[in-house]
Enzyme design. Structure first.
Site, PDB file in Angstrom:
ATOM      1  CG  ASP A   1      -1.669   1.552   1.171  1.00 35.88           C
ATOM      2  OD1 ASP A   1      -2.096   1.500  -0.014  1.00 35.88           O
ATOM      3  OD2 ASP A   1      -2.658   1.196   2.465  1.00 35.88           O
TER       4      ASP A   1
ATOM      5  CD  GLU B   1      -0.418   5.160  -4.054  1.00 37.72           C
ATOM      6  OE1 GLU B   1      -0.358   6.140  -3.366  1.00 37.72           O
ATOM      7  OE2 GLU B   1      -1.263   4.283  -4.601  1.00 37.72           O
TER       8      GLU B   1
ATOM      9  CG  ASP C   1      -8.706   3.916   0.039  1.00 41.17           C
ATOM     10  OD1 ASP C   1      -8.279   2.851  -0.527  1.00 41.17           O
ATOM     11  OD2 ASP C   1      -8.054   5.031   0.135  1.00 41.17           O
TER      12      ASP C   1
HETATM   13  O1  MIG Z   1      -4.167   6.075   4.250  1.00 44.69           O
HETATM   14  O2  MIG Z   1      -4.079   1.002   5.588  1.00 44.69           O
HETATM   15  O3  MIG Z   1      -6.189   2.066   0.200  1.00 44.69           O
HETATM   16  O4  MIG Z   1      -6.665   0.136   1.417  1.00 44.69           O
HETATM   17  O5  MIG Z   1      -7.021   0.362   3.277  1.00 44.69           O
HETATM   18  C1  MIG Z   1      -5.163   4.772   4.439  1.00 44.69           C
HETATM   19  C2  MIG Z   1      -5.676   1.546   5.396  1.00 44.69           C
HETATM   20  C3  MIG Z   1      -3.847   3.583   4.119  1.00 44.69           C
HETATM   21  C4  MIG Z   1      -5.203   2.636   2.359  1.00 44.69           C
HETATM   22  C5  MIG Z   1      -5.486   1.806   1.221  1.00 44.69           C
HETATM   23  C6  MIG Z   1      -6.549   1.140   1.843  1.00 44.69           C
HETATM   24  C7  MIG Z   1      -6.654   0.851   3.275  1.00 44.69           C
HETATM   25  C8  MIG Z   1      -5.652   2.109   4.363  1.00 44.69           C
HETATM   26  N1  MIG Z   1      -4.617   2.689   3.143  1.00 44.69           N
END
Ligand code: MIG
Length: 644
Positions: A306, A309, A405
């Site tokens: 996650d 980017e 998301d």
């Molecule tokens: O700032 O880890 O897209 O699936 O649950 C949010 C928490 C960070 C973004 C991800 C999402 C995840 C969430 N993350």
């Protein structure tokens, strides 16, 4: 045929595996111009031309009329007209009388004006140096396959990654995780993995488990794996600033991105200040990849990458800005609303300091490559399961992708459907959305409809954000309805897995518009709420609140109605028909003379026998890709013909 043109001296992305000879002339049929804004490419559209591609981009399946800024951005509140998303996918196909494909292989921003400003003109601009590949072939489908062929084989996860996964931001402790497992077991809901979001960690630090809340991660992983349920932890991209040996090593060896003055760049994400690995440097990929041994030592075989980017909340520079300032998105693109401060940090490429903006779009994908290589070594002879949020064109070689998301709305269900072709064109066969929606309270009917779509996507995961109403299937009334749709997925797995395997081997895509096959059928060409799935199936999910929908059949087909147990087949004539689809049923179509292998229901893929199948449909035989679910030897000889 692929033609390569180079503009300026671009950083080599290695997206295309083959060495194409550089052309010197004009990039026909584009009209090329070098202006102050950069390199500009124009193409006049004919009335009936359609445009496909841009990977994850939102909007309609036909991207004509869309404006898009290819710049990997954290944007959880995206809609149809959003300009940038998590990934940067730069391949498009112009489908008309003289179809052609174009891949703008750029490490930096590319702006696509696909007949947005001027309804009959495409204008594509890149400020930074890049490579352009033009692809010519007889039709859109063949062009896509050529792009797939040039960009390398798709990531193929272990079979259990094709099972159903349950996720939540977050399951806070071991007890909650066990409860998810037990509830699925109690209500006989199939399940292959549970995802752990950031709260499994100790103060949001990667490569840790909070000792109080998860006292025995190895025990948990083993217990569940014995039952057929795997654990997939989230891994955030930033490494927490502290004194640990792995951080010291990174600092000593210069593995992290730096500020202009050469000191390490720090920016805050969940754990507070973090360092970011400079994946462009030699050795750093190996360093990062090996960190996953923390998880594999515990028996973990799946990973959810996650924030790559990369997404940051604030940097040292923006830390003390007033909240409104900190929240200001970059003026050039949309983002998560935070000031990303990419201008403050640099990569070392071939001994040169290169600002992040120059190569931004490659970052998330390089993390995936590091993860893939590391996990590949760590798991030895077994395939793992990896999916990521950010990626670049060609990251499909190293990782699956989830679409980030989204929201618990029918609009987003439709948006998800519209992304399927683009993602496949980029080779992301292992992809899927947060089923049920990430933000918002998902209604019972929306979740059922979403399951009926997602059960066709190889990555099939229900995920929901913190603060919203629980979204696990067992929280809703009439669990049997949910079981029906999950059973459908498992009973269809022989087909889904096999089509996936063939698509990997043959550089094919899983989801395609009707027009790719029924070329001369004018009506089929304009259908944008039905898609072909693999060689045999046409899907026509309900993407709104209705109970019925119209379906167009370009030819006579077998209508299949699944009620949780049986696949009821009816032969139906070509043309339009209206179908009623109760929330607990699945309706799809099998093309003439084609078959679909189905198997018995089961609760985990460990109990599935992909060779024990019944063929449904009007055909007499089926070409099945089959392996043990773990082997890394993905080969043509795994395909065999089975007969009725
Ligand atoms: O700032 O880890 O897209 O699936 O649950 C949010 C928490 C960070 C973004 C991800 C999402 C995840 C969430 N993350």
């Amino acid at each position: 045929m692929i033609k390569k043109y180079v503009y300026g001296k671009p950083y080599l992305t290695r997206s295309y595996s083959e060495d194409f000879k550089e052309e010197t002339g004009e990039p026909f049929p584009f009209q090329y111009q070098k202006t102050e804004k950069g390199y500009t490419f124009r193409y006049p559209l004919k009335e009936k031309d359609k445009i496909y591609g841009l990977g994850e981009a939102t909007g309609k399946i036909d991207k004509r009329g869309k404006r898009w800024i290819s710049f990997a951005s954290d944007n959880g509140h995206h809609e149809d007209d959003t300009l940038s998303l998590y990934s940067a996918h730069n391949f498009i196909v112009i489908d008309g009388e003289t179809p052609f494909g174009a891949f703008f292989d750029s490490p930096s921003t590319v702006i696509f004006d696909l007949a947005y400003t001027n309804k009959d003109e495409i204008v594509i601009t890149s400020e930074k140096p890049f490579t352009l590949y033009l692809i010519f072939n007889t039709d859109a489908y063949s062009i896509i396959k050529e792009h797939r062929n040039a960009s390398g084989k798709s990531y193929f996860p272990a079979l259990w990654g094709f099972g159903y996964g349950q996720s939540r931001f977050s399951y806070f402790n071991e007890k909650q995780v066990m409860k998810v497992f037990k509830k699925h077991q109690k209500y006989q809901l199939p399940l292959d993995y549970i995802c752990l979001d950031i709260h499994y960690m100790d103060e949001f630090e990667d490569f840790t488990f909070n000792k109080k809340r998860f006292p025995d991660p190895k025990g948990l992983v083993t217990t569940l794996k014995d039952e057929g349920v795997y654990i997939i932890p989230i891994v955030d991209c930033g490494l927490k600033v502290n004194e640990k040996p792995m951080i010291k090593e990174g600092l000593e060896k210069g593995y992290f991105v730096k500020k202009e003055d050469g000191t390490p760049f720090k920016a805050a994400v969940w754990p507070g200040f973090t360092y970011f690995v400079d994946f462009f440097k030699k050795d750093t990929k190996e360093y990062f990849g090996h960190l996953y041994s923390f998880y594999t030592d515990l028996g973990i075989e799946g990973f959810w990458n996650d924030m790559n980017e990369p997404s940051i909340f604030y940097s040292e520079l923006t830390k003390d800005l007033p909240k409104e300032e900190k929240k200001k998105g970059n003026p050039d693109f949309e983002g998560n609303g935070y000031f990303q401060d990419y201008s403050s940090f640099f990569h070392v490429i071939d001994g040169q300091n290169v600002n992040h903006y120059e190569v931004h779009n490659l970052y998330g994908g390089l993390l995936c490559e590091a993860c893939y290589d590391g996990v590949d070594k760590l798991l030895k002879d077994r395939r793992g399961v990896i999916f990521s949020r950010s990626s670049y064109s060609a990251t499909h070689r190293y990782s699956g992708l989830w679409t980030g998301d989204n929201s618990s709305t029918y609009r987003h269900l439709r948006l998800n459907f519209n992304q399927l072709l683009g993602l496949n064109m980029e080779g992301f066969l292992f992809s899927g959305a947060d089923t049920g929606g990430f933000g918002g309270n998902c209604s019972r009917s929306l979740l059922l409809r979403w399951l009926a779509l997602s059960l066709w996507t190889p990555l099939f995961r229900n995920h929901c954000a913190i603060i919203f109403r629980p979204q696990e299937c067992y929280h809703y009334r009439k669990k049997k309805d949910f079981r029906n749709l999950l059973n459908a997925r498992y009973q269809l797995l022989p087909y889904i897995y096999s089509e996936f395997g063939k698509a990997v081997l043959r550089d094919d895509i899983l989801f395609k518009p009707l027009s790719f096959i029924f070329k001369d059928d004018e009506t089929a060409t304009n259908i944008d709420d039905q898609l072909l799935f693999g060689d045999s199936v046409m899907i026509c999910p309900i993407l709104n609140k209705e109970k019925t929908r119209k379906v167009y059949l370009p030819v006579s087909m077998t209508e299949v109605r699944y009620d949780g147990k049986n696949f009821k087949e009816t032969n139906v004539d070509r043309g339009w028909r209206e179908i009623k689809v109760p929330l607990n049923e699945l309706v799809f179509y099998i093309l003439p003379d084609k078959c679909v292998p189905v198997t018995k229901p089961c609760l985990h893929t460990k109990d599935i026998d992909l060779s024990d199948v019944t063929l449904i449909g009007s055909g007499t035989e089926y070409e099945q890709y089959l392996d043990d679910g773990f082997t890394k030897d993905i080969k043509e000889s795994n395909i065999r013909v089975i007969k009725k």
